[in-house]
Write an enzyme that holds these catalytic residues in place. Structure first.
Site, PDB file in Angstrom:
ATOM      1  N   LYS A  74       6.472  -2.358  -7.625  1.00 57.13           N
ATOM      2  CA  LYS A  74       6.233  -3.652  -6.971  1.00 57.13           C
ATOM      3  C   LYS A  74       6.487  -3.556  -5.474  1.00 57.13           C
ATOM      4  O   LYS A  74       7.526  -3.060  -5.044  1.00 57.13           O
ATOM      5  CB  LYS A  74       7.170  -4.723  -7.555  1.00 57.13           C
ATOM      6  CG  LYS A  74       6.591  -5.450  -8.727  1.00 57.13           C
ATOM      7  CD  LYS A  74       7.554  -6.476  -9.252  1.00 57.13           C
ATOM      8  CE  LYS A  74       7.271  -7.858  -8.743  1.00 57.13           C
ATOM      9  NZ  LYS A  74       8.133  -8.864  -9.387  1.00 57.13           N
ATOM     10  N   ILE A  75       5.533  -4.057  -4.726  1.00 58.79           N
ATOM     11  CA  ILE A  75       5.574  -3.990  -3.262  1.00 58.79           C
ATOM     12  C   ILE A  75       5.110  -5.345  -2.722  1.00 58.79           C
ATOM     13  O   ILE A  75       4.147  -5.921  -3.244  1.00 58.79           O
ATOM     14  CB  ILE A  75       4.626  -2.870  -2.754  1.00 58.79           C
ATOM     15  CG1 ILE A  75       5.064  -1.496  -3.295  1.00 58.79           C
ATOM     16  CG2 ILE A  75       4.543  -2.858  -1.232  1.00 58.79           C
ATOM     17  CD1 ILE A  75       4.051  -0.382  -3.048  1.00 58.79           C
TER      18      ILE A  75
END
EC number: 2.2.1.2
Length: 315
Positions: free
Chosen positions: A131-132
């Protein structure tokens, strides 16, 4: 049939939690975590051993206190992910440190480190999403990682510009937020919204239709829900990540569920990819998105610092 079971027939249901017991109860396909959820989960007594393991790992790896903290934090997130992967058949999303959201190279490096921790524990890349935050820099990092076989989940996504840039970068999955968009409009406009008029619902609907219209393969996973009405209004979305209290509500309701999202039009030729200047200009035209992206990164950073304080006391 419960609404939850009806939803499963048209949408992949994902649990938005780090709580193992809740995941066991609702049997989602995937699960998503973030720094706030990791912080909450680490307060649960059944996670004490995972924290101890992360601390021992960090101490063995380095003598430098600052480095130990970083290593313990990564290992704790992965340890919680490993426990969740024993239950879900699909993927776990583990988040990169939000303080790296404007640093492409540091994000790439952190993602590789998280993936290596999973690989070292015997987990293959196809069960992990990194997740970014959907900043320009985060999207560029994801573009590189996808080419390396590291699939990404681009989060804190509030604008059409963010969604478009993610698709153009070949990102595996996006998490457009629904509830936080509603929060902003309720505060700004001082009014309530019916689910069908909910600005967050409209945003995800537009993104879903845009992706299908141009034949993008990027998965749309609606996230951040304030009520069941928001979920039922985007039934049919590729995936939805839902917190346990709302999973419970869906499981206990037998109200009929109608598929709302389904694209039946033809696929059009894609426009030229957004340049960095175009991305910033278009994103900047949406004050809600600008505020919510910045606020989301700040809030995750605060929770990472709380997590670090808890770990530092043990190192």
């Amino acid at each position: 049939m419960s609404q939850l079971d009806a939803l499963r027939e048209m949408t992949v249901v994902v649990a938005d939690t780090g709580d193992i017991e809740a995941i066991k109860q609702y049997q989602p396909q995937d699960a998503t975590t973030n720094p706030s959820l990791i912080l909450n989960a680490s307060a649960l007594p059944q996670y004490a051993s995972l924290i101890d393991d992360a601390v021992a790992y960090a101490k063995a790896k380095s003598d430098d206190k600052a480095q130990q903290l970083i290593d313990a934090e990564d290992k704790l997130a992965v340890n919680i992910g490993l426990e969740i992967l024993k239950i879900v058949p699909g993927r776990i999303s583990t988040e990169v440190d939000a303080r790296l959201s404007y640093d492409t190279e540091a994000t790439i490096e952190k993602a590789r480190q998280i993936m290596k921790l999973y690989n070292d524990a015997g987990i293959s890349n196809d069960r992990i999403l990194i997740k970014i935050a959907s900043t320009w820099q985060g999207i560029r990092a994801a573009e590189v990682l996808e080419k390396e076989g590291i699939n990404c989940n681009l989060t804190l996504l509030f604008s059409q510009a963010q969604a478009r840039a993610c698709a153009e970068a070949g990102v595996y999955l996006i998490s457009p937020f629904v509830g936080r968009i509603l929060d902003w409009y309720k505060a700004a406009e001082k009014k309530e919204y019916a689910p069908a008029e909910d600005p967050g619902v409209i945003s995800v609907t537009n993104i879903y239709n845009y992706y299908k219209q141009y034949g993008y393969q990027t998965v749309v996973m609606g996230a951040s829900f304030r009520n069941v009405g928001e979920i039922t209004e985007i039934a049919g979305c590729d995936r939805l990540t839902i917190a346990p209290p709302l999973l419970k509500e869906l499981a206990e309701s037998n109200a009929p569920l109608v598929r709302k999202l389904e694209y039946k039009g033809e696929v059009k030729a894609r426009p030229a990819p957004l340049t960095e200047a175009e991305f910033y200009w278009q994103h900047n035209q949406d004050p809600m998105a600008v505020e919510k992206l910045a606020e989301g990164i700040r809030k995750f950073a605060v929770d990472i610092e709380k997590l670090e304080a808890m770990l530092a006391a043990k190192l």
